[in-house]
Design a protein around this motif. Structure first.
Motif, PDB file in Angstrom:
ATOM      1  N   ASN A  81       0.849  -1.189   0.000  1.00 57.04           N
ATOM      2  CA  ASN A  81       0.000   0.000   0.000  1.00 57.04           C
ATOM      3  C   ASN A  81       0.886   1.241   0.000  1.00 57.04           C
ATOM      4  N   SER A  82       0.999   1.899  -1.149  1.00 57.60           N
ATOM      5  CA  SER A  82       1.894   3.049  -1.263  1.00 57.60           C
ATOM      6  C   SER A  82       1.439   4.218  -0.398  1.00 57.60           C
ATOM      7  N   SER A  83       0.154   4.249  -0.016  1.00 57.27           N
ATOM      8  CA  SER A  83      -0.337   5.342   0.835  1.00 57.27           C
ATOM      9  C   SER A  83       0.367   5.338   2.189  1.00 57.27           C
ATOM     10  N   ALA A  84       0.776   4.147   2.656  1.00 58.44           N
ATOM     11  CA  ALA A  84       1.500   4.068   3.926  1.00 58.44           C
ATOM     12  C   ALA A  84       2.847   4.771   3.822  1.00 58.44           C
ATOM     13  N   THR A 126       3.534   7.269   1.750  1.00 58.08           N
ATOM     14  CA  THR A 126       3.231   8.701   1.682  1.00 58.08           C
ATOM     15  C   THR A 126       2.917   9.253   3.064  1.00 58.08           C
ATOM     16  N   GLU A 127       2.215   8.483   3.880  1.00 56.76           N
ATOM     17  CA  GLU A 127       1.872   8.924   5.233  1.00 56.76           C
ATOM     18  C   GLU A 127       3.109   9.132   6.092  1.00 56.76           C
ATOM     19  N   LYS A 143       2.147   1.373  -6.640  1.00 56.09           N
ATOM     20  CA  LYS A 143       1.194   1.057  -5.585  1.00 56.09           C
ATOM     21  C   LYS A 143       1.692  -0.089  -4.723  1.00 56.09           C
ATOM     22  N   THR A 179      -7.070   0.788   9.562  1.00 59.06           N
ATOM     23  CA  THR A 179      -7.183   1.017   8.120  1.00 59.06           C
ATOM     24  C   THR A 179      -6.067   0.247   7.415  1.00 59.06           C
ATOM     25  N   GLU A 233      -3.753   1.376   5.560  1.00 58.85           N
ATOM     26  CA  GLU A 233      -2.497   2.112   5.743  1.00 58.85           C
ATOM     27  C   GLU A 233      -1.919   1.866   7.130  1.00 58.85           C
ATOM     28  N   GLN A 234      -2.788   1.833   8.137  1.00 58.18           N
ATOM     29  CA  GLN A 234      -2.305   1.607   9.503  1.00 58.18           C
ATOM     30  C   GLN A 234      -1.741   0.201   9.663  1.00 58.18           C
ATOM     31  N   MET A 289      -0.426  -1.609   7.323  1.00 49.47           N
ATOM     32  CA  MET A 289       0.827  -1.654   6.575  1.00 49.47           C
ATOM     33  C   MET A 289       1.956  -1.002   7.361  1.00 49.47           C
ATOM     34  N   ILE A 290       1.664   0.101   8.053  1.00 45.47           N
ATOM     35  CA  ILE A 290       2.694   0.797   8.835  1.00 45.47           C
ATOM     36  C   ILE A 290       3.124  -0.052  10.027  1.00 45.47           C
TER      37      ILE A 290
END
Length: 674
Positions: free
Chosen positions: A129-132, A134-135, A143, A175, A177-178, A180-181
């Protein structure tokens, strides 16, 4: 000591690991040398209470970080990228012909230990998840991509802070993203410790330690200086006020190689007659810090032996000699304790990879089974059937051999985890299919073997990759009763297998009816019904006996025969459904189509008892929770519901359609000309 442990935990969360000291670095080729790789791969170690080869540890660590058991030394994480540049020589790391280098798990671990400068620039961490990314304030790639340690390190503090807050959120409410982090943070910390594994030798007290106690000389060697250092640490004052304490603790964590206590690397066998817990460099140092007691001479001797391996670099000949000496000493010490005798067999099983190859042979067997349908009764059909027999028997043999080897390694029956049930039931389904084919000789058993074997082997491989943990696990104390474990559990799982074979036959029945292969009451239809009926009867016997034996074991272990545990209820549901089918069939309430419809329901119950109840998280049998398995269960149930709907429709059609209407009308006689 509780306060000191809290301080240490805080240090673990906040401190980073030092880079390798500025010394002459060995060539990466040394850690790809077959002799070196074989030596370290054979090294017996203790992890999670079990003696295993270091190859096993390396394999599952890399699988957890990268979702694969090998890694390419390229700038993109794939073989089509550009070769990495060695930071020490500024030359591309390539094979002959200029192609990128691919490392297996042991080679990767050795590179991470002895050349962390290379390990930290290899694309390693799989991020779905690339959003992780970015966060975390970093620049995302695709992606789904792979990131290096060096790319994540600038956001280390942000990563740890977010992890600290996200782990407080229940997993189901996190979520994507969470999640994944949290996963990335755990993987980052683990690899940080892996690359710092030899920091306790490289720089145990930092590059320029201050205020060293009397008797400690530079360069610091913990095999000689650990006791004076610990005595000084506990002589008075807070540990945090001692300049070199943070670096000593950092070095101890790296030597552990993981933040999970039960998974730390323990490489030194204790003396014969001592407890069963091996020692490791990290455990030795942390025990000394926590207790303040002098470390025994035998543990210091192990530390010295381990130091000799690292200090022999970059001389290749000395390094090989020191590594072999370490291996021999550990093997001899383990042998005196009667441990480590199955390390070689486990390495063989890992290299043979029985279940992976069985999967593809099962699939090839399915292809040849399908070829028998092309021209029935011809020589081509007989040749294809023989090839299918040969392939499916070979695949079943591989699967059964893999299960037997696991039993020998663990010295226990083959089923204690959800993963092992998949292997056992898959092998049993394949074997039952071959037995059915040997009796009927009509191709049905071969099809059952091909479908059941392929599905279970594929499921086992996916399960192992998703869990990324050692599948050979020590038993809980309540399970260490080999008599009940070898009777109750196999019986129950053989019952699962027999009932799933019956359900599979019914799936085949309805799919063939969809394509009008045969009609109700035909010879082929009666064959499928008889074989399915036989497997239901076998499933009832096995499930009933297994359930009773389980109750006896429960009374022996937990003091009660029955507790309405979800797993117990699932087994009871299977027994009751089998009884319903058999009595309804004997009483004439269901016939051919009804029997197969009920078999589909039985299969859904088996899947719930096999997988579903484990996901409930309650009961004494709540083992093998796997995130994301419910959608797969729902998908299976949906497929069975569709087949069931077709079967009910077919049954109603045949029930209410007059026989005269279904019969072929007689030919119309020709009328005479008037």
């Amino acid at each position: 000591m509780k306060t000191l442990r809290l301080v240490l935990l805080g240090l673990f969360s906040l401190s980073g690991f030092a880079a390798a000291a500025a010394v002459e670095l060995p060539s990466l080729d040394l850690f790809r040398d077959k002799e070196v790789v074989e030596t370290f791969a054979s090294l017996p170690v203790q992890e999670s209470g079990r003696i295993k080869p270091l190859e096993n540890v390396a394999s599952y660590r890399l699988l957890r970080l990268r979702a694969r058991r090998s890694i390419w030394l390229t700038d993109s994480g794939e073989m089509d990228g550009n070769p990495l540049i060695d930071p020490a020589t500024q030359k591309a790391i390539t094979k002959e012909g200029g192609k990128p280098v691919k490392l297996n798990a042991v080679e990767w671990l050795l590179m991470s230990w002895f050349r962390p400068d290379i390990g930290q620039i290899v694309p390693l961490f799989k991020v779905d998840n690339s959003s992780a990314i970015t966060e975390l304030g970093l620049k995302a790639k695709a992606k789904r991509d792979q990131y290096t340690f060096a790319e994540i390190e600038p956001a280390r503090q942000e990563l740890m802070e977010k992890r600290k807050s996200y782990v407080l959120i229940p997993a189901k409410k996190q979520t994507p993203e969470q999640r994944m982090i949290v996963q990335l943070a755990a993987n980052f910390l683990d690899y940080e410790m892996i690359t710092g594994h030899f920091d306790f030798i490289r720089s145990p007290l930092g590059e320029k330690p201050e205020k060293l106690p009397e008797g400690v000389q530079m360069p610091v060697r913990l095999s000689k200086s650990l006791n004076p250092l610990i005595a000084n640490l506990h002589s008075g004052g807070a540990p945090m006020q001692i300049p070199w304490f943070r670096d000593l603790f950092r070095a101890a964590l790296g030597a552990m190689m993981t933040g999970t206590p039960e998974q730390q690397l323990r490489i030194f066998p204790p003396a014969p007659g001592a407890n069963n817990v091996w020692a490791g460099p990290g455990a030795i140092i942390l025990d000394a810090i926590n207790t303040g007691k002098d470390t025994s001479a035998d543990k210091l001797a192990w530390l010295a032996l381990y130091e000799d391996v690292y200090l022999s670099l970059p001389d290749a000949a000395k390094f090989k000699a020191a590594s072999k000496t370490l291996l021999t000493k550990i093997q001899d010490a383990a042998k005196l304790r009667g441990e480590g005798q199955y390390v070689t067999l486990e390495r063989h099983a890992m290299r043979a990879d029985y279940f992976f190859y069985a999967q593809w042979i099962f699939l090839a067997g399915f292809v040849f089974v399908a070829l028998t349908w092309v021209s029935p009764g011809t020589r081509f059909e007989k040749t294809a059937r023989f090839a299918a027999w040969l392939l499916l028997a070979s695949a079943t043999g591989l699967a059964v051999t893999g299960v037997v080897i696991r039993c020998i390694i663990m010295q226990r029956p083959p089923i204690t985890t959800l993963y092992e049930t998949i292997l056992f039931i898959g092998s049993s389904c394949a074997l039952l299919g071959l037995i059915a084919e040997w009796i009927t000789k009509r191709g049905l058993g071969l099809l059952v073997t091909a479908i059941g074997g392929t599905a279970c082997m594929l499921l086992s491989i996916q399960f192992e990759a998703s869990e990324a943990t050692d599948t050979l696990q020590q038993l809980q104390a309540v399970l260490i009763t080999n008599f009940w474990l070898s009777t109750h559990v196999p019986m129950i799982n053989l019952g699962y297998a027999a009932c799933m074979v019956a359900a599979l036959i019914s799936m085949i029945y309805f799919i063939q009816r969809m394509f009008c292969v045969f009609k109700t009451g035909s010879e082929d239809a009666r064959l499928l019904s008889r074989v399915a009926y036989g497997f239901i009867a076998a499933g009832l016997f096995l499930a009933l006996v297994g359930t009773v034996l389980g109750g006896i074991w429960a009374n022996y272990s937990w003091g009660r025969f029955w507790g309405w545990d979800p797993k117990e209820n699932g087994a009871l549901m299977i027994v009751l459904m089998c009884l319903v089918i058999l009595h309804a069939r004997l009483g004439g309430y269901i016939r051919e189509i009804g029997l197969h419809c009920c078999n589909l329901i039985l299969g859904c119950i088996v899947i719930f008892s096999w997988f579903g109840v484990n996901q409930l998280g309650v009961g004494l049998h709540a083992y093998g929770f796997t995130e994301g398995i419910w959608p797969k269960i729902y998908l299976y149930w949906l497929s069975q519901l569709l087949l069931l709907g077709f079967g009910l429709g077919l049954g109603l059609y045949e029930r209410f359609t007059p026989k005269a209407a279904k019969a072929t009308p007689p030919p119309v006689p020709a009328t005479s000309a008037s």
